[in-house]
Motif scaffolding. Sequence first.
Motif, PDB file in Angstrom:
ATOM      1  N   LYS A  49     -44.116  66.701-113.441  1.00 27.49           N
ATOM      2  CA  LYS A  49     -42.715  67.098-113.253  1.00 27.49           C
ATOM      3  C   LYS A  49     -42.527  68.589-113.486  1.00 27.49           C
ATOM      4  N   HIS A 106     -38.504  73.575-110.736  1.00 26.10           N
ATOM      5  CA  HIS A 106     -37.497  72.600-110.309  1.00 26.10           C
ATOM      6  C   HIS A 106     -37.361  71.470-111.335  1.00 26.10           C
ATOM      7  N   ASP A 140     -33.761  70.334-112.771  1.00 28.40           N
ATOM      8  CA  ASP A 140     -33.255  68.962-112.736  1.00 28.40           C
ATOM      9  C   ASP A 140     -32.739  68.552-114.119  1.00 28.40           C
ATOM     10  N   GLU A 173     -28.982  67.313-115.205  1.00 29.64           N
ATOM     11  CA  GLU A 173     -28.748  66.057-115.922  1.00 29.64           C
ATOM     12  C   GLU A 173     -27.904  66.284-117.167  1.00 29.64           C
ATOM     13  N   ALA A 187     -30.985  75.237-110.136  1.00 31.59           N
ATOM     14  CA  ALA A 187     -29.972  74.213-110.389  1.00 31.59           C
ATOM     15  C   ALA A 187     -28.736  74.457-109.515  1.00 31.59           C
ATOM     16  N   THR A 192     -29.202  73.554-105.941  1.00 33.08           N
ATOM     17  CA  THR A 192     -29.282  72.097-105.757  1.00 33.08           C
ATOM     18  C   THR A 192     -27.907  71.466-105.790  1.00 33.08           C
TER      19      THR A 192
END
Length: 273
Positions: free
Chosen positions: A75, A80, A84, A88, A113, A116
């Motif tokens: 991850k 990225h 993420d 969250e 972020a 996105t």
Amino acid sequence: MTFTAPRAQTDALRRNNVTVSGDPNGRPIVLVHGFGCSQAMWRSVAPIFEADHRVVLLDLVGAGGSDRDAYDPVKYDSLHGYADDVLEVLDALDLHDVVYVGHSVAATIGVLAETTDASRFGALVLVGPSPRYLDDEDYRGGFARSDIDGLLDALDANYLGWSADMAPAIMGNPERPELGRQLTESFCAVDPQIARHFARVTFLSDNRRDFSAVRTPTLVLQCSDDVIAPVSAGRYVHEQIPASRFVQLAATGHCPNLSAPDELVREIRSFLP
């Protein structure tokens, strides 16, 4: 009646050791640290915003009080993965119109972020950003490939020794050696294996195209005599982001959140409506 947050939301806050303070009704300001650091890097900045902002601090996974068991090399083989996590956390706290303040590599994480899901963000403050650390044709990131290879080899060979040598140079301000010691202690608190991986991801990334996709109003803050992010990198970021303002700080070194918190806060407040 007691409200219980969904487990996914609770996990996000626990994983990143999220702390919230200040005015619960104030505009949220999220402060995110760079490589080798933790939310403690904001200890002189966060309290100043608490009077009129909801202040959110977090630790990137692998740093500070984060859940290190959550560190997944797959991850986090890209920035990225950290972006993420930021999204969250914003979702878990249901934050909107966020002032995101990212230092060093966290500036790039914030950009990823925002590109996105821009709906969560009202302003970006990028402190010492660098979309690419390696020089490339007409782009100057400050490092040749041999420089980066040497840095990573030294980190692999002796992380604690590398930290003791590099942290004071990154901090700058040699007339204030206590600042270099503070950054050294922060570097040394990171798990060496995680630090080695994060360093490779950080210094070998090329996110120049991502910066040009930002549409949120952005403040680019560049220090003088910064051995990590040269002025050329900060000006490149400013040129790539249409709605941006560039400010050259009087602060020197790479960590104005420790060396010049008052100047940093003043420029952020001046930028915000």
